[in-house]
Design a protein around this motif. Structure first.
Motif, mmCIF file in Angstrom:
data_model
loop_
_atom_site.group_PDB
_atom_site.id
_atom_site.type_symbol
_atom_site.label_atom_id
_atom_site.label_comp_id
_atom_site.label_asym_id
_atom_site.label_seq_id
_atom_site.Cartn_x
_atom_site.Cartn_y
_atom_site.Cartn_z
ATOM 1 N N ILE A 99 3.583 -24.998 -12.701
ATOM 2 C CA ILE A 99 4.425 -23.891 -13.160
ATOM 3 C C ILE A 99 4.535 -22.823 -12.079
ATOM 4 O O ILE A 99 5.608 -22.225 -11.894
ATOM 5 C CB ILE A 99 3.900 -23.330 -14.494
ATOM 6 N N ALA A 100 3.467 -22.584 -11.328
ATOM 7 C CA ALA A 100 3.534 -21.635 -10.205
ATOM 8 C C ALA A 100 4.588 -22.083 -9.206
ATOM 9 O O ALA A 100 5.405 -21.274 -8.735
ATOM 10 C CB ALA A 100 2.166 -21.522 -9.534
ATOM 11 N N LEU A 101 4.594 -23.375 -8.884
ATOM 12 C CA LEU A 101 5.594 -23.910 -7.951
ATOM 13 C C LEU A 101 7.011 -23.710 -8.482
ATOM 14 O O LEU A 101 7.930 -23.369 -7.726
ATOM 15 C CB LEU A 101 5.338 -25.395 -7.679
ATOM 16 N N MET A 102 7.201 -23.906 -9.778
ATOM 17 C CA MET A 102 8.532 -23.729 -10.376
ATOM 18 C C MET A 102 9.010 -22.287 -10.231
ATOM 19 O O MET A 102 10.188 -22.040 -9.958
ATOM 20 C CB MET A 102 8.531 -24.157 -11.838
ATOM 21 N N HIS A 103 8.101 -21.322 -10.403
ATOM 22 C CA HIS A 103 8.476 -19.908 -10.247
ATOM 23 C C HIS A 103 8.790 -19.588 -8.787
ATOM 24 O O HIS A 103 9.738 -18.855 -8.504
ATOM 25 C CB HIS A 103 7.367 -18.994 -10.780
ATOM 26 N N ILE A 104 8.017 -20.139 -7.875
ATOM 27 C CA ILE A 104 8.237 -19.872 -6.452
ATOM 28 C C ILE A 104 9.561 -20.463 -5.987
ATOM 29 O O ILE A 104 10.300 -19.842 -5.225
ATOM 30 C CB ILE A 104 7.060 -20.427 -5.617
ATOM 31 N N GLN A 105 9.896 -21.648 -6.491
ATOM 32 C CA GLN A 105 11.087 -22.349 -6.025
ATOM 33 C C GLN A 105 12.301 -22.140 -6.925
ATOM 34 O O GLN A 105 13.381 -22.651 -6.629
ATOM 35 C CB GLN A 105 10.770 -23.851 -5.889
ATOM 36 N N GLY A 106 12.132 -21.420 -8.037
ATOM 37 C CA GLY A 106 13.249 -21.184 -8.942
ATOM 38 C C GLY A 106 13.714 -22.448 -9.645
ATOM 39 O O GLY A 106 14.909 -22.651 -9.836
ATOM 40 N N GLN A 107 12.793 -23.276 -10.062
ATOM 41 C CA GLN A 107 13.127 -24.533 -10.742
ATOM 42 C C GLN A 107 12.998 -24.334 -12.253
ATOM 43 O O GLN A 107 11.905 -24.233 -12.776
ATOM 44 C CB GLN A 107 12.203 -25.656 -10.265
ATOM 45 N N SER A 108 14.116 -24.256 -12.933
ATOM 46 C CA SER A 108 14.251 -24.049 -14.380
ATOM 47 C C SER A 108 13.903 -22.626 -14.824
ATOM 48 O O SER A 108 14.042 -22.292 -15.991
ATOM 49 C CB SER A 108 13.443 -25.061 -15.202
ATOM 50 N N VAL A 109 13.424 -21.812 -13.924
ATOM 51 C CA VAL A 109 13.158 -20.394 -14.197
ATOM 52 C C VAL A 109 13.726 -19.588 -13.029
ATOM 53 O O VAL A 109 13.990 -20.135 -11.958
ATOM 54 C CB VAL A 109 11.645 -20.097 -14.334
ATOM 55 N N GLU A 110 13.885 -18.292 -13.255
ATOM 56 C CA GLU A 110 14.368 -17.448 -12.171
ATOM 57 C C GLU A 110 13.340 -17.424 -11.040
ATOM 58 O O GLU A 110 12.138 -17.292 -11.282
ATOM 59 C CB GLU A 110 14.597 -16.026 -12.693
ATOM 60 N N LYS A 111 13.812 -17.592 -9.836
ATOM 61 C CA LYS A 111 12.927 -17.592 -8.668
ATOM 62 C C LYS A 111 12.235 -16.233 -8.576
ATOM 63 O O LYS A 111 12.889 -15.193 -8.595
ATOM 64 C CB LYS A 111 13.741 -17.872 -7.404
ATOM 65 N N ASN A 112 10.897 -16.261 -8.493
ATOM 66 C CA ASN A 112 10.143 -15.015 -8.432
ATOM 67 C C ASN A 112 8.845 -15.269 -7.662
ATOM 68 O O ASN A 112 7.885 -15.831 -8.202
ATOM 69 C CB ASN A 112 9.847 -14.497 -9.844
ATOM 70 N N LEU A 113 8.836 -14.849 -6.409
ATOM 71 C CA LEU A 113 7.685 -15.058 -5.538
ATOM 72 C C LEU A 113 6.454 -14.311 -6.045
ATOM 73 O O LEU A 113 5.331 -14.807 -5.930
ATOM 74 C CB LEU A 113 8.019 -14.638 -4.102
ATOM 75 N N LEU A 114 6.642 -13.133 -6.639
ATOM 76 C CA LEU A 114 5.502 -12.345 -7.112
ATOM 77 C C LEU A 114 4.796 -13.062 -8.268
ATOM 78 O O LEU A 114 3.569 -13.225 -8.250
ATOM 79 C CB LEU A 114 5.948 -10.951 -7.538
ATOM 80 N N ILE A 115 5.556 -13.489 -9.275
ATOM 81 C CA ILE A 115 4.953 -14.195 -10.418
ATOM 82 C C ILE A 115 4.377 -15.532 -9.954
ATOM 83 O O ILE A 115 3.258 -15.908 -10.334
ATOM 84 C CB ILE A 115 5.978 -14.399 -11.554
ATOM 85 N N GLY A 116 5.120 -16.260 -9.124
ATOM 86 C CA GLY A 116 4.637 -17.549 -8.626
ATOM 87 C C GLY A 116 3.330 -17.419 -7.867
ATOM 88 O O GLY A 116 2.416 -18.234 -8.036
ATOM 89 N N THR A 117 3.229 -16.378 -7.042
ATOM 90 C CA THR A 117 1.996 -16.165 -6.267
ATOM 91 C C THR A 117 0.833 -15.804 -7.184
ATOM 92 O O THR A 117 -0.288 -16.295 -7.004
ATOM 93 C CB THR A 117 2.218 -15.079 -5.195
ATOM 94 N N ALA A 118 1.097 -14.972 -8.197
ATOM 95 C CA ALA A 118 0.042 -14.610 -9.148
ATOM 96 C C ALA A 118 -0.421 -15.848 -9.924
ATOM 97 O O ALA A 118 -1.621 -16.046 -10.132
ATOM 98 C CB ALA A 118 0.540 -13.525 -10.102
ATOM 99 N N LEU A 119 0.525 -16.696 -10.325
ATOM 100 C CA LEU A 119 0.155 -17.933 -11.021
ATOM 101 C C LEU A 119 -0.589 -18.895 -10.094
ATOM 102 O O LEU A 119 -1.493 -19.609 -10.531
ATOM 103 C CB LEU A 119 1.403 -18.619 -11.592
ATOM 104 N N PHE A 120 -0.213 -18.894 -8.830
ATOM 105 C CA PHE A 120 -0.924 -19.717 -7.849
ATOM 106 C C PHE A 120 -2.376 -19.244 -7.742
ATOM 107 O O PHE A 120 -3.300 -20.053 -7.619
ATOM 108 C CB PHE A 120 -0.235 -19.635 -6.484
ATOM 109 N N GLY A 121 -2.573 -17.931 -7.796
ATOM 110 C CA GLY A 121 -3.930 -17.376 -7.793
ATOM 111 C C GLY A 121 -4.730 -17.833 -8.999
ATOM 112 O O GLY A 121 -5.924 -18.110 -8.907
ATOM 113 N N LEU A 122 -4.064 -17.929 -10.144
ATOM 114 C CA LEU A 122 -4.702 -18.442 -11.358
ATOM 115 C C LEU A 122 -5.140 -19.894 -11.158
ATOM 116 O O LEU A 122 -6.274 -20.254 -11.464
ATOM 117 C CB LEU A 122 -3.718 -18.334 -12.535
#
Length: 199
Positions: A99-122
């Motif tokens: 899911i972090a990758l999907m947020h970073i790459q904007g796959q099925s969700v709006e691309k958001n590096l901040l949320i993706g990075t926070a999820l990657f930290g999780l």
């Protein structure tokens, strides 16, 4: 003919050999039925007894995570996100990583590096070296003025969906037939607070 996974076969075979040895020296007495009953107590791929009801829900969750990852890899991102949301909310690290990758790459969700990075930290909370390195690289892409916000968001995610809250234990293990150790994470049986998945 009974088919065993290699791990469960070795455990069953080892137990039979020990019992047979004890029988031969007369330390215990038993019947053939008792020995055969050991065969029904087969373990799953993670070393848990298949007939133990405490693990049924966890196995279903792991299967759901695997289905979601397969959907993600086949490019069905919208469906993958739906399938992976529950395992991610219950602490499964591979679901969180996907899911972090999907947020970073904007796959099925709006691309958001901040949320993706926070999820990657999780997801990197597992201690997996590769995830930690990727998380560090992502943090370098974040403008300085947003780094504190990303750290606070990561902490928020860990508080709700992290290892301690969701009963996840991660450890380095060497898969059978491999000399390379990988981080394996397992959900433990128990009652854990559930939060809706809301990155």
């Amino acid at each position: 003919m009974r088919i065993y996974s290699s791990k469960s076969f070795l455990l069953t075979l080892s137990a039979k050999l020990v019992i047979t040895g004890l029988l031969m020296v007369g330390l215990i007495t038993t019947t053939q039925a008792a020995i055969e009953s050991m065969e029904t107590n087969v373990l799953d791929s993670k070393g848990r007894a298949k007939d133990d009801p405490r693990y049924m829900e966890i196995r279903n969750l792991e299967e759901q995570e695997q289905r979601g990852i397969s959907l993600y890899r086949s490019g069905k991102h919208k469906k993958a996100y739906e399938v992976l949301s529950e395992p991610a909310s219950l602490g499964l690290k591979r679901a969180q990583h996907s899911i972090a990758l999907m947020h970073i790459q904007g796959q099925s969700v709006e691309k958001n590096l901040l949320i993706g990075t926070a999820l990657f930290g999780l997801a990197a909370e597992s201690g997996d070296r590769k995830l930690l390195q990727e998380h560090t690289k992502l943090l370098k892409l974040i403008p300085e003025k947003f780094k504190l916000l990303v750290q606070q968001q990561t902490d928020y995610y860990i508080e709700r969906y992290g290892m301690e809250t969701q009963g996840i234990v991660c450890a380095k293990e060497k898969p059978l037939g491999s000399h390379l150790a990988v981080v394996e994470c397992r959900k433990q049986p128990g009652t854990y607070k559930e939060y809706p998945w809301a990155p």
